[in-house]
Write a protein that holds these residues in place. Structure first.
Motif, PDB file in Angstrom:
ATOM      1  N   UNK A 173      65.559  41.922 -32.509  1.00 47.42           N
ATOM      2  CA  UNK A 173      66.983  42.233 -32.657  1.00 47.42           C
ATOM      3  C   UNK A 173      67.240  43.574 -31.980  1.00 47.42           C
ATOM      4  N   UNK A 174      68.216  43.630 -31.056  1.00 44.80           N
ATOM      5  CA  UNK A 174      68.487  44.892 -30.357  1.00 44.80           C
ATOM      6  C   UNK A 174      69.187  45.916 -31.256  1.00 44.80           C
ATOM      7  N   UNK A 175      68.887  47.182 -31.008  1.00 48.67           N
ATOM      8  CA  UNK A 175      69.596  48.296 -31.635  1.00 48.67           C
ATOM      9  C   UNK A 175      69.651  49.424 -30.609  1.00 48.67           C
ATOM     10  N   UNK A 176      70.565  50.352 -30.812  1.00 53.51           N
ATOM     11  CA  UNK A 176      70.700  51.484 -29.882  1.00 53.51           C
ATOM     12  C   UNK A 176      70.209  52.758 -30.531  1.00 53.51           C
ATOM     13  N   UNK A 177      69.488  53.550 -29.732  1.00 52.04           N
ATOM     14  CA  UNK A 177      68.997  54.839 -30.199  1.00 52.04           C
ATOM     15  C   UNK A 177      68.971  55.775 -29.002  1.00 52.04           C
ATOM     16  N   UNK A 178      69.606  56.911 -29.132  1.00 58.86           N
ATOM     17  CA  UNK A 178      69.667  57.891 -28.039  1.00 58.86           C
ATOM     18  C   UNK A 178      70.220  57.270 -26.759  1.00 58.86           C
ATOM     19  N   UNK A 179      71.204  56.390 -26.894  1.00 60.20           N
ATOM     20  CA  UNK A 179      71.818  55.761 -25.734  1.00 60.20           C
ATOM     21  C   UNK A 179      70.986  54.673 -25.082  1.00 60.20           C
ATOM     22  N   UNK A 180      69.822  54.381 -25.651  1.00 60.90           N
ATOM     23  CA  UNK A 180      68.954  53.338 -25.094  1.00 60.90           C
ATOM     24  C   UNK A 180      68.964  52.128 -26.024  1.00 60.90           C
ATOM     25  N   UNK A 181      68.926  50.956 -25.434  1.00 59.61           N
ATOM     26  CA  UNK A 181      68.798  49.742 -26.237  1.00 59.61           C
ATOM     27  C   UNK A 181      67.321  49.469 -26.462  1.00 59.61           C
ATOM     28  N   UNK A 182      66.968  49.322 -27.712  1.00 60.75           N
ATOM     29  CA  UNK A 182      65.590  49.022 -28.099  1.00 60.75           C
ATOM     30  C   UNK A 182      65.613  47.786 -28.979  1.00 60.75           C
ATOM     31  N   UNK A 183      64.459  47.364 -29.459  1.00 63.49           N
ATOM     32  CA  UNK A 183      64.386  46.184 -30.310  1.00 63.49           C
ATOM     33  C   UNK A 183      63.607  46.481 -31.577  1.00 63.49           C
ATOM     34  N   UNK A 184      64.011  45.815 -32.639  1.00 60.43           N
ATOM     35  CA  UNK A 184      63.235  45.830 -33.871  1.00 60.43           C
ATOM     36  C   UNK A 184      62.915  44.391 -34.240  1.00 60.43           C
ATOM     37  N   UNK A 185      62.005  44.218 -35.157  1.00 59.90           N
ATOM     38  CA  UNK A 185      61.503  42.900 -35.520  1.00 59.90           C
ATOM     39  C   UNK A 185      62.022  42.527 -36.900  1.00 59.90           C
ATOM     40  N   UNK A 186      62.596  41.334 -36.985  1.00 55.25           N
ATOM     41  CA  UNK A 186      63.152  40.823 -38.239  1.00 55.25           C
ATOM     42  C   UNK A 186      62.535  39.468 -38.546  1.00 55.25           C
ATOM     43  N   UNK A 187      62.414  39.156 -39.810  1.00 55.44           N
ATOM     44  CA  UNK A 187      61.897  37.865 -40.237  1.00 55.44           C
ATOM     45  C   UNK A 187      62.931  36.773 -39.998  1.00 55.44           C
ATOM     46  N   UNK A 188      62.463  35.625 -39.560  1.00 50.63           N
ATOM     47  CA  UNK A 188      63.294  34.428 -39.496  1.00 50.63           C
ATOM     48  C   UNK A 188      63.186  33.731 -40.853  1.00 50.63           C
TER      49      UNK A 188
END
Length: 148
Positions: free
Chosen positions: A69-84
């Motif tokens: 799942x994408x999220x933004x941090x310091x103007x950069x798009x990063x990803x985190x992991x979520x359970x399905x």
């Protein structure tokens, strides 16, 4: 038999064993259920190498246990992991292992955290029950028959 062959066996226990049997996978799932979501946080809490972590996360992504799942941090798009949903359905499996481990492998003073029901404060444990009457079952209460 090579470990990789477990995934192709016609057995509903061998296939999950092939997915979950690698030693870091269950610990990674533990961290996810505890709320860890980001690559760097997994690395920091688990003391796992980047390559092993990347490999384990990729397997769980391929098996649809996790999603990115994408999220933004310091103007950069990063990803985190979520359970399905498939991943969330592993919770009773981990709780069963934890329940067994608490009873047979760890004295009470070694527990690093306790699990409590949010509503009443009671402890948490896994149980096996009959889908028909709701009775709690042990291996002695179950009869195995061939599929027709």
């Amino acid at each position: 038999m090579p470990y990789s062959n477990f995934a192709s066996m016609p057995c509903t226990l061998s296939r999950p064993a092939a997915l979950l049997g690698e030693r870091w996978t269950l610990l990674l799932l533990r961290q996810i259920f505890l709320g860890t979501r980001r690559f760097e946080d997994f690395q920091a809490t688990m003391d796992i190498s980047r390559s092993v972590l990347t490999d384990r996360l990729n397997v769980l992504l391929q098996e649809n246990v996790l999603k990115r799942v994408p999220y933004s941090e310091d103007g950069r798009t990063r990803h985190e992991y979520r359970l399905t949903e498939k991943g969330r359905d592993l919770y009773p499996v981990l709780m069963a292992l934890r329940t067994w481990g608490e009873k047979w492998m760890a004295p009470d003073e070694e527990e690093s955290f306790h699990l409590h029901h949010r509503d009443c404060g009671g402890g948490v444990r896994a149980k096996v029950e009959c889908t028909g009457c709701g009775a709690e079952l042990s291996a002695r209460d179950v009869e195995v028959t061939a599929r027709q």
